[in-house]
Scaffold this motif. Structure first.
Motif, PDB file in Angstrom:
ATOM      1  N   GLY A  38     -14.988  25.142  -9.018  1.00 20.52           N
ATOM      2  CA  GLY A  38     -16.271  25.768  -8.705  1.00 20.52           C
ATOM      3  C   GLY A  38     -16.967  25.295  -7.444  1.00 20.52           C
ATOM      4  N   GLY A  39     -16.363  24.368  -6.712  1.00 27.11           N
ATOM      5  CA  GLY A  39     -17.027  23.829  -5.520  1.00 27.11           C
ATOM      6  C   GLY A  39     -17.517  24.924  -4.579  1.00 27.11           C
ATOM      7  N   LYS A  40     -16.619  25.868  -4.253  1.00 27.42           N
ATOM      8  CA  LYS A  40     -17.000  26.900  -3.270  1.00 27.42           C
ATOM      9  C   LYS A  40     -17.850  27.985  -3.913  1.00 27.42           C
ATOM     10  CE  LYS A  40     -13.211  25.751  -0.276  1.00 27.42           C
ATOM     11  NZ  LYS A  40     -12.513  24.897  -1.288  1.00 27.42           N
ATOM     12  N   ALA A  53     -12.914  33.937 -10.784  1.00 24.71           N
ATOM     13  CA  ALA A  53     -11.693  34.033 -11.593  1.00 24.71           C
ATOM     14  C   ALA A  53     -10.825  32.797 -11.403  1.00 24.71           C
ATOM     15  CB  ALA A  53     -10.910  35.274 -11.187  1.00 24.71           C
ATOM     16  N   ASP A  54     -10.140  32.412 -12.452  1.00 25.90           N
ATOM     17  CA  ASP A  54      -9.130  31.357 -12.332  1.00 25.90           C
ATOM     18  C   ASP A  54      -8.152  31.497 -13.484  1.00 25.90           C
ATOM     19  OD1 ASP A  54      -9.078  28.606 -10.503  1.00 25.90           O
ATOM     20  OD2 ASP A  54      -7.898  28.463 -12.349  1.00 25.90           O
ATOM     21  N   VAL A  55      -6.904  31.087 -13.226  1.00 25.86           N
ATOM     22  CA  VAL A  55      -5.855  31.230 -14.237  1.00 25.86           C
ATOM     23  C   VAL A  55      -5.863  30.061 -15.228  1.00 25.86           C
ATOM     24  CG1 VAL A  55      -4.012  30.000 -12.987  1.00 25.86           C
ATOM     25  CG2 VAL A  55      -3.416  31.950 -14.442  1.00 25.86           C
ATOM     26  N   ALA A  76      -8.558  25.286 -18.629  1.00 29.44           N
ATOM     27  CA  ALA A  76      -9.213  23.967 -18.589  1.00 29.44           C
ATOM     28  C   ALA A  76     -10.105  23.851 -17.355  1.00 29.44           C
ATOM     29  CB  ALA A  76      -8.158  22.865 -18.594  1.00 29.44           C
ATOM     30  N   ARG A  77      -9.602  24.328 -16.227  1.00 33.10           N
ATOM     31  CA  ARG A  77     -10.391  24.219 -14.987  1.00 33.10           C
ATOM     32  C   ARG A  77     -11.585  25.174 -15.028  1.00 33.10           C
ATOM     33  NH1 ARG A  77      -7.619  21.695 -10.508  1.00 33.10           N
ATOM     34  NH2 ARG A  77      -8.545  23.124  -9.013  1.00 33.10           N
ATOM     35  N   LEU A  78     -11.364  26.358 -15.616  1.00 36.09           N
ATOM     36  CA  LEU A  78     -12.481  27.320 -15.709  1.00 36.09           C
ATOM     37  C   LEU A  78     -13.572  26.771 -16.645  1.00 36.09           C
ATOM     38  CD1 LEU A  78     -13.005  30.166 -14.451  1.00 36.09           C
ATOM     39  CD2 LEU A  78     -12.407  31.109 -16.669  1.00 36.09           C
ATOM     40  N   LEU A 119      -8.274  34.713 -15.481  1.00 36.33           N
ATOM     41  CA  LEU A 119      -7.419  35.783 -14.959  1.00 36.33           C
ATOM     42  C   LEU A 119      -6.346  35.227 -14.015  1.00 36.33           C
ATOM     43  CD1 LEU A 119      -7.033  38.922 -14.419  1.00 36.33           C
ATOM     44  CD2 LEU A 119      -8.559  38.616 -12.479  1.00 36.33           C
ATOM     45  N   ASP A 120      -5.111  35.751 -14.218  1.00 38.91           N
ATOM     46  CA  ASP A 120      -4.059  35.518 -13.227  1.00 38.91           C
ATOM     47  C   ASP A 120      -4.183  36.681 -12.236  1.00 38.91           C
ATOM     48  OD1 ASP A 120      -1.788  35.527 -11.714  1.00 38.91           O
ATOM     49  OD2 ASP A 120      -0.408  35.238 -13.390  1.00 38.91           O
ATOM     50  N   VAL A 121      -4.629  36.387 -11.026  1.00 39.51           N
ATOM     51  CA  VAL A 121      -4.907  37.495 -10.102  1.00 39.51           C
ATOM     52  C   VAL A 121      -3.636  38.216  -9.652  1.00 39.51           C
ATOM     53  CG1 VAL A 121      -7.131  36.638  -9.277  1.00 39.51           C
ATOM     54  CG2 VAL A 121      -5.048  35.965  -8.079  1.00 39.51           C
ATOM     55  N   LEU A 132     -10.115  33.741  -1.147  1.00 37.27           N
ATOM     56  CA  LEU A 132      -8.865  33.234  -1.704  1.00 37.27           C
ATOM     57  C   LEU A 132      -8.726  31.778  -1.263  1.00 37.27           C
ATOM     58  CD1 LEU A 132      -6.104  33.256  -3.040  1.00 37.27           C
ATOM     59  CD2 LEU A 132      -5.174  34.439  -1.040  1.00 37.27           C
ATOM     60  N   ASP A 133      -9.204  30.881  -2.108  1.00 41.97           N
ATOM     61  CA  ASP A 133      -9.055  29.431  -1.873  1.00 41.97           C
ATOM     62  C   ASP A 133      -7.764  29.067  -2.607  1.00 41.97           C
ATOM     63  OD1 ASP A 133      -9.527  26.816  -1.200  1.00 41.97           O
ATOM     64  OD2 ASP A 133     -11.040  26.472  -2.742  1.00 41.97           O
ATOM     65  N   ALA A 134      -6.662  29.293  -1.934  1.00 39.90           N
ATOM     66  CA  ALA A 134      -5.371  29.418  -2.602  1.00 39.90           C
ATOM     67  C   ALA A 134      -4.799  28.095  -3.105  1.00 39.90           C
ATOM     68  CB  ALA A 134      -4.383  30.045  -1.618  1.00 39.90           C
TER      69      ALA A 134
HETATM   70  C1  LIG Z   1      -7.553  25.061  -4.421  1.00 42.31           C
HETATM   71  S1  LIG Z   1      -7.909  25.289  -6.089  1.00 42.31           S
HETATM   72  C2  LIG Z   1      -9.461  26.108  -6.021  1.00 42.31           C
HETATM   73  C3  LIG Z   1     -10.630  25.193  -5.747  1.00 42.31           C
HETATM   74  C4  LIG Z   1     -11.975  25.893  -5.905  1.00 42.31           C
HETATM   75  N1  LIG Z   1     -12.054  27.108  -5.124  1.00 42.31           N
HETATM   76  C5  LIG Z   1     -13.118  24.976  -5.488  1.00 42.31           C
HETATM   77  O1  LIG Z   1     -13.611  25.077  -4.361  1.00 42.31           O
HETATM   78  O2  LIG Z   1     -13.522  24.146  -6.324  1.00 42.31           O
HETATM   79  C6  LIG Z   1      -6.832  26.590  -6.519  1.00 42.31           C
HETATM   80  C7  LIG Z   1      -7.113  27.198  -7.893  1.00 42.31           C
HETATM   81  O3  LIG Z   1      -6.257  28.333  -8.014  1.00 42.31           O
HETATM   82  C8  LIG Z   1      -6.007  28.534  -9.375  1.00 42.31           C
HETATM   83  N2  LIG Z   1      -4.877  29.479  -9.478  1.00 42.31           N
HETATM   84  C9  LIG Z   1      -3.562  29.243  -9.237  1.00 42.31           C
HETATM   85  N3  LIG Z   1      -2.844  30.363  -9.436  1.00 42.31           N
HETATM   86  C10 LIG Z   1      -3.720  31.336  -9.800  1.00 42.31           C
HETATM   87  C11 LIG Z   1      -3.586  32.712 -10.153  1.00 42.31           C
HETATM   88  N4  LIG Z   1      -2.376  33.304 -10.158  1.00 42.31           N
HETATM   89  N5  LIG Z   1      -4.695  33.403 -10.485  1.00 42.31           N
HETATM   90  C12 LIG Z   1      -5.916  32.808 -10.483  1.00 42.31           C
HETATM   91  N6  LIG Z   1      -6.100  31.504 -10.173  1.00 42.31           N
HETATM   92  C13 LIG Z   1      -5.018  30.782  -9.823  1.00 42.31           C
HETATM   93  C14 LIG Z   1      -5.745  27.126  -9.876  1.00 42.31           C
HETATM   94  O4  LIG Z   1      -5.922  27.046 -11.273  1.00 42.31           O
HETATM   95  C15 LIG Z   1      -6.794  26.329  -9.095  1.00 42.31           C
HETATM   96  O5  LIG Z   1      -7.946  26.142  -9.863  1.00 42.31           O
END
Ligand SMILES: C[S@@+](CC[C@H](N)C(=O)[O-])C[C@H]1O[C@@H](n2cnc3c(N)ncnc32)[C@H](O)[C@@H]1O
Length: 462
Positions: free
Chosen positions: A262-264, A279-281, A284-286, A309-311, A332-334
């Motif tokens: 959630g930082g960004k 969205a996030d897959v 636990a992180r969500l 969601l898995d985007v 997209l913070d990939a």
């Molecule tokens: C670099 S981190 C994001 C950090 C976040 N944007 C922040 O600023 O705190 C990448 C995130 O992508 C998520 N992720 C990986 N594959 C994904 C997918 N197919 N769909 C959605 N989220 C995905 C991971 O679970 C992870 O939380």
């Protein structure tokens, strides 16, 4: 009154730290929670010496020890070099820790004696030859605490700048926060830190580095959401979103496609009026993000919807967002190697391999293409990675522009190299930003062709 509890012997902390490092280095998921801040510190020091321990064991031992013993040696060598305790104390406690580790693995007393003898012999052997030990530090694997392929990648991407980048990536990063104005301004925040006996340095428009690092609960304004932990380079996501809001002249609908923890998302929510879909897959992180939201929400200007969601899964997408869902902006913070944040997580290079790099580059490519289809004409996609590898930055950007005729490159923070110099007001992780606008029509004047040349290589900063 009871007597204050005696702190546990160093050997117990060394054994706990060695187990945690070995777990991380063997690809174990989820960190073993450190029992104290002293153990956290030993874990960091030992992880930073993992490369050195490999080099030195390669020189002095006939066989590479098990990961826990290798980790114990890494911590012991770091503690000796950094005079954490007197040398003879470190050696004695490391020998005791080796016995604890072997016994807790269910091995016999004979084995425990043999392994602790090995640790004793190796530490004493190294102490008897300081010149050879100094040379160990010159080996690239030890100096930059990364495997050879990792160092070669940075070398080939950055040529004569590579050493500087590798040096910056091996220094310790400060704790950096993002301030939420007008609730808290940097000068005010720095004064509050000073009152607590801490120092603060401005390292960005809303960024202040805190020395020494403290638990988040001790950061002034943290509980009210006025200060949140975030590196200064990560904070640069705010400006492009503010530009977009100004250009559109209305409250945009934004998808943060990889949002957790959630930082960004929260940086954007506290900076612009918007409708954000986070969205996030990862459940636990969500959850972590959702749990942190009440702290930030009172000072937020945006609404935030959380979606598991898995985007890349188009069917799940349609179910959760509707087939016609389109966005004015997509962040997209990939997922990436994290090669730009090894100042904070020095274990990262040892947990990746070249095949993993290629796999993550492919995921980024597929995410770019999938998300592009969900962007409204005139909308913007911001691509971010916390990596210094060109494959996850400049090359990904130019390949996307090459295959996407309706994409136009817009100005963005671009390549950000890691810097550690908070006192000089300059401190950030390694990041990459690219920004693309979706053209409203596919005419000859639209898009990629005239903008492909705007891509800048990793050896040039923007
Ligand atoms: C670099 S981190 C994001 C950090 C976040 N944007 C922040 O600023 O705190 C990448 C995130 O992508 C998520 N992720 C990986 N594959 C994904 C997918 N197919 N769909 C959605 N989220 C995905 C991971 O679970 C992870 O939380």
């Amino acid at each position: 009154m009871g007597r204050p509890a005696a702190s546990p012997p160093l050997s117990v902390g060394l054994a706990a730290a060695a187990q945690a490092i070995a777990h991380r280095m063997s690809g174990g998921q989820g960190a073993i929670a450190p029992s104290s801040s002293a153990v956290t510190d030993l874990i960091y020091r030992g992880t930073r010496y993992w490369g050195l321990a490999q080099v030195r064991c390669g020189r002095l031992a006939k066989q590479k020890p098990d990961p826990e013993i290798l980790a114990l040696l890494a911590i012991a060598w770091a503690a000796i070099d950094q005079t954490l305790r007197e040398t003879h104390v470190v050696v004695d406690e490391a020998v005791a820790a080796a016995k604890l580790l072997t016994r807790s693995a269910g091995r016999s007393d004979t084995v425990a004696k043999k392994i602790s003898g090995f640790v004793n012999a190796l530490l004493r052997k190294s102490l008897s030859d300081p010149a050879a030990c100094a040379k160990d530090h010159e080996q690239p694997i030890a100096r930059w605490n990364a495997p050879a392929w990792w160092i070669e990648r940075i070398d080939s991407d950055y040529k004569d700048k590579a050493n500087e980048i590798l040096d910056a990536l091996t220094t310790r990063a400060p704790l950096t926060v993002r301030l939420c104005e007008p609730h808290l301004y940097s000068q005010q925040f720095i004064e509050k830190l000073n009152e607590k006996g801490l120092a603060g340095y401005r390292v960005g428009q809303h960024a202040v580095a805190i020395e020494p690092a403290v638990p988040v609960t001790e950061i002034p304004g943290f509980s009210q959401g006025w200060a949140s932990v975030q590196d200064s380079a990560a904070q640069l996501v705010i400006q492009p979103i503010q530009d977009l809001c100004q250009r559109l002249g209305r409250r945009p609908k934004i998808l943060d496609a990889c949002a957790a923890p959630g930082g960004k998302t929260f940086a954007i929510a506290q900076s612009v009026q918007a409708e954000i879909w986070a969205a996030d897959v990862s459940p636990a992180r969500l959850k972590r993000m959702r749990d942190d939201w009440p702290r930030v929400k009172p000072t937020s200007q945006a609404s935030v919807q959380f979606i598991l969601l898995d985007v890349l899964d188009e069917r799940a997408w349609d179910q959760k967002l509707g087939p016609a869902a389109g966005f004015d902006a997509i962040l997209l913070d990939a997922p990436c190697t994290g090669s730009g944040i090894t100042r904070r997580q020095p274990e990262i290079p040892w947990r990746r391999d070249q095949a993993g790099l290629e796999a993550v580059v492919d995921i980024q490519r597929r995410m770019l293409d999938t998300l592009w289809r969900r962007l409204l004409p005139g909308g913007e996609l911001i691509f971010v990675t916390c990596s210094v590898f060109a494959a996850e930055g400049e090359l990904q950007e130019s390949a996307f522009l090459g295959r996407t005729p309706d994409a136009r490159s817009l100005p963005s923070p671009g390549r950000l190299l890691p810097v550690t110099d908070a006192e000089c007001g300059n401190d950030q992780d390694g990041f990459f930003y690219a920004r693309f606008q979706k053209q409203k029509h596919d005419g000859p004047d639209s898009g990629a062709a005239c903008h492909r040349h705007a891509v800048v290589g990793p050896d040039r900063e923007r």
